[in-house]
Design a protein around this motif. Structure first.
Motif, PDB file in Angstrom:
ATOM      1  N   LEU A   3       0.857  -1.188   0.000  1.00  0.00           N
ATOM      2  CA  LEU A   3       0.000   0.000   0.000  1.00  0.00           C
ATOM      3  C   LEU A   3       0.894   1.240   0.000  1.00  0.00           C
ATOM      4  O   LEU A   3       1.175   1.822   1.047  1.00  0.00           O
ATOM      5  CB  LEU A   3      -0.920   0.001   1.228  1.00  0.00           C
ATOM      6  N   PRO A   4       1.345   1.670  -1.159  1.00  0.00           N
ATOM      7  CA  PRO A   4       2.280   2.795  -1.203  1.00  0.00           C
ATOM      8  C   PRO A   4       1.610   4.135  -0.939  1.00  0.00           C
ATOM      9  O   PRO A   4       0.449   4.349  -1.282  1.00  0.00           O
ATOM     10  CB  PRO A   4       2.821   2.738  -2.629  1.00  0.00           C
ATOM     11  N   ARG A   5       2.392   5.012  -0.303  1.00  0.00           N
ATOM     12  CA  ARG A   5       1.951   6.394  -0.126  1.00  0.00           C
ATOM     13  C   ARG A   5       3.174   7.304  -0.240  1.00  0.00           C
ATOM     14  O   ARG A   5       4.294   6.900   0.076  1.00  0.00           O
ATOM     15  CB  ARG A   5       1.298   6.600   1.240  1.00  0.00           C
ATOM     16  N   VAL A   6       2.943   8.507  -0.691  1.00  0.00           N
ATOM     17  CA  VAL A   6       4.026   9.486  -0.763  1.00  0.00           C
ATOM     18  C   VAL A   6       4.395   9.898   0.657  1.00  0.00           C
ATOM     19  O   VAL A   6       3.520  10.158   1.497  1.00  0.00           O
ATOM     20  CB  VAL A   6       3.597  10.713  -1.589  1.00  0.00           C
ATOM     21  N   LYS A   7       5.692   9.937   0.941  1.00  0.00           N
ATOM     22  CA  LYS A   7       6.132  10.381   2.262  1.00  0.00           C
ATOM     23  C   LYS A   7       5.613  11.800   2.514  1.00  0.00           C
ATOM     24  O   LYS A   7       5.674  12.652   1.622  1.00  0.00           O
ATOM     25  CB  LYS A   7       7.660  10.377   2.341  1.00  0.00           C
ATOM     26  N   HIS A  84      10.743   8.473  -2.902  1.00  0.00           N
ATOM     27  CA  HIS A  84       9.818   9.457  -2.342  1.00  0.00           C
ATOM     28  C   HIS A  84       8.527   8.806  -1.837  1.00  0.00           C
ATOM     29  O   HIS A  84       7.641   9.504  -1.331  1.00  0.00           O
ATOM     30  CB  HIS A  84       9.463  10.497  -3.408  1.00  0.00           C
ATOM     31  N   VAL A  85       8.435   7.495  -1.978  1.00  0.00           N
ATOM     32  CA  VAL A  85       7.227   6.752  -1.616  1.00  0.00           C
ATOM     33  C   VAL A  85       7.593   5.718  -0.561  1.00  0.00           C
ATOM     34  O   VAL A  85       8.671   5.121  -0.598  1.00  0.00           O
ATOM     35  CB  VAL A  85       6.623   6.061  -2.855  1.00  0.00           C
ATOM     36  N   ARG A 108      14.318   7.296  13.348  1.00  0.00           N
ATOM     37  CA  ARG A 108      13.701   6.607  12.204  1.00  0.00           C
ATOM     38  C   ARG A 108      12.993   7.600  11.293  1.00  0.00           C
ATOM     39  O   ARG A 108      13.087   7.515  10.065  1.00  0.00           O
ATOM     40  CB  ARG A 108      12.713   5.557  12.705  1.00  0.00           C
ATOM     41  N   ASP A 109      12.294   8.565  11.899  1.00  0.00           N
ATOM     42  CA  ASP A 109      11.605   9.563  11.095  1.00  0.00           C
ATOM     43  C   ASP A 109      12.591  10.351  10.237  1.00  0.00           C
ATOM     44  O   ASP A 109      12.308  10.671   9.078  1.00  0.00           O
ATOM     45  CB  ASP A 109      10.817  10.513  11.993  1.00  0.00           C
ATOM     46  N   TYR A 110      13.725  10.682  10.826  1.00  0.00           N
ATOM     47  CA  TYR A 110      14.733  11.429  10.065  1.00  0.00           C
ATOM     48  C   TYR A 110      15.234  10.608   8.885  1.00  0.00           C
ATOM     49  O   TYR A 110      15.282  11.103   7.746  1.00  0.00           O
ATOM     50  CB  TYR A 110      15.915  11.791  10.976  1.00  0.00           C
ATOM     51  N   PHE A 111      15.619   9.363   9.134  1.00  0.00           N
ATOM     52  CA  PHE A 111      16.158   8.544   8.050  1.00  0.00           C
ATOM     53  C   PHE A 111      15.094   8.240   7.000  1.00  0.00           C
ATOM     54  O   PHE A 111      15.397   8.147   5.805  1.00  0.00           O
ATOM     55  CB  PHE A 111      16.765   7.260   8.604  1.00  0.00           C
ATOM     56  N   ARG A 112      13.828   8.076   7.425  1.00  0.00           N
ATOM     57  CA  ARG A 112      12.761   7.875   6.451  1.00  0.00           C
ATOM     58  C   ARG A 112      12.668   9.064   5.505  1.00  0.00           C
ATOM     59  O   ARG A 112      12.434   8.913   4.307  1.00  0.00           O
ATOM     60  CB  ARG A 112      11.434   7.685   7.176  1.00  0.00           C
ATOM     61  N   TRP A 113      12.863  10.255   6.049  1.00  0.00           N
ATOM     62  CA  TRP A 113      12.777  11.477   5.269  1.00  0.00           C
ATOM     63  C   TRP A 113      13.903  11.542   4.231  1.00  0.00           C
ATOM     64  O   TRP A 113      13.672  11.812   3.052  1.00  0.00           O
ATOM     65  CB  TRP A 113      12.865  12.671   6.232  1.00  0.00           C
ATOM     66  N   VAL A 114      15.155  11.291   4.674  1.00  0.00           N
ATOM     67  CA  VAL A 114      16.305  11.529   3.793  1.00  0.00           C
ATOM     68  C   VAL A 114      16.680  10.318   2.950  1.00  0.00           C
ATOM     69  O   VAL A 114      17.432  10.450   1.979  1.00  0.00           O
ATOM     70  CB  VAL A 114      17.532  11.977   4.610  1.00  0.00           C
ATOM     71  N   ASP A 115      16.165   9.150   3.297  1.00  0.00           N
ATOM     72  CA  ASP A 115      16.544   7.919   2.603  1.00  0.00           C
ATOM     73  C   ASP A 115      15.759   7.787   1.302  1.00  0.00           C
ATOM     74  O   ASP A 115      14.533   7.767   1.313  1.00  0.00           O
ATOM     75  CB  ASP A 115      16.264   6.725   3.514  1.00  0.00           C
TER      76      ASP A 115
END
Length: 353
Positions: A3-7, A84-85, A108-115
């Motif tokens: 279930l993909p979503r845009v970050k 970006h997803v 985790r939130d930070y790495f999710r953003w930049v990864d």
């Protein structure tokens, strides 16, 4: 992805000419898509975490008669691989305890953003940190800040090395020590403080001076990354040169940083890039060159330590902006004073050419 979503940090914006921008140019991770027909914009709108990829492709094709099924599938696949997803219903991460997930949730939130690499659950960078072994050499102005950040970030094994005792003059910048610690070995104090910062990781310490390249080679044996925060003996042909050669033989990256008055800079070196000696050879020498030249505040020391820690974390997690082999930093008196220096390997360099 199921279930993909845009970050949320990468929410798309459509410009007047139809271009779609993702990620935010100010953050250095933006992507732009030429989208005159609106296909990408529509697909991104459908990626809201409620539809599987096949449904997104089917709805996309239904919205645009000119699209073939193959075209729709390709558009969806390209966007899913863009970074970006993310997965709206991520797989569980069994390797971390609930305590660890609560502690490191903001990381985790930070790495999710930049990864920009698609992940199963988003905890992959934290798992790399948990299994990492980092040697911090020097616990002064730069090293004390570096060690604190690496411990707080959850680096699984830290080893702290410094020969000195706490002095009153240290207290304007060295974050781990207090007046009550004057006269105590820095390693002893740092070990106590950092174990209270994070009891879930393993921290050891060794009070010793690095008096030659052989001693440095002994210290780095078995570690994944060296955080070099010591400044003695000074260059040329001092401790950074020793680290350059020892780490090359060991095949590990190393990060070295410090302050020179208002100049705060960090060097990142290791496999895959030009070595310290090659990059240094391309830089004009500075008056009184070398880190930790007299004149420092808690802010300049803290910035140097945090930049070193940031680059160590980047090396451990793989979230690197560039291949090793460069210096970067800031000049505090100049708002535009960003520092970046990279020079190619010299012909015949025994380390990196």
């Amino acid at each position: 992805m199921r279930l993909p979503r845009v970050k949320p940090e990468h929410a798309p914006h459509r410009l007047g000419d139809g271009t779609v921008r993702l990620g935010g140019a100010l953050y250095g991770i933006a992507s732009e898509i030429t989208d005159t027909d609106g296909w990408a914009w529509t697909a991104l709108t459908l990626m809201d975490g409620t539809r599987p990829p096949a449904t997104i492709a089917a709805e996309l094709r239904a919205a645009f008669a000119a699209l073939t099924q193959e075209d729709a599938d390709d558009i969806v696949a390209t966007l899913l691989s863009s970074g970006h997803v993310e997965e709206a219903a991520p797989s569980p991460c069994e390797e971390l305890s609930e305590r660890e997930k609560e502690r490191y949730g903001r990381t985790r939130d930070y790495f999710r953003w930049v990864d920009l690499t698609p992940r199963e659950h988003g905890w992959e960078p934290q798992l790399r940190l948990k299994s990492a072994r980092v040697l911090v050499l020097g616990l002064g102005g730069t090293g004390s800040h570096t060690a604190w950040t690496l411990a707080a970030a959850g680096v699984g094994r830290l080893h702290l090395v410094d020969p000195d005792a706490v002095e009153l003059s240290n207290l304007n910048r060295q974050i781990l020590y207090t007046e009550a610690d004057i006269g105590r070995p820095k390693t002893e104090v740092a070990l106590d403080r950092l174990r209270r910062v994070n009891s879930d990781i393993e921290i050891t310490a060794e009070r010793t001076a690095v008096d030659g390249p052989e001693e440095l080679a002994r210290l780095i044996d078995g570690w994944h990354v060296l955080a070099l925060c010591a400044d003695r003996p000074r260059e040329p042909y001092g401790i950074q040169t020793w680290a350059n050669r020892a780490c090359a033989r060991a095949g590990i990256p190393w990060v070295s940083g410090g302050y020179h008055g208002p100049l705060v800079s960090v060097g990142v070196f290791g496999p895959g890039g030009p070595c310290f000696e090659c990059v240094r050879a391309g830089i004009a020498p500075q008056p009184g060159g070398g880190y930790a030249w007299p004149g420092v505040t808690g802010a300049s020391a803290g910035l140097s330590g945090q930049l070193v820690a940031h680059d160590v974390l980047a090396q451990v997690t793989g979230m690197t902006a560039a291949a090793p082999g460069y210096f970067h930093g800031v000049t505090l008196l100049d708002p535009d004073g960003h520092v970046y220096a990279r020079h190619p390997s010299r012909d015949g360099c025994e380390i990196c050419s």
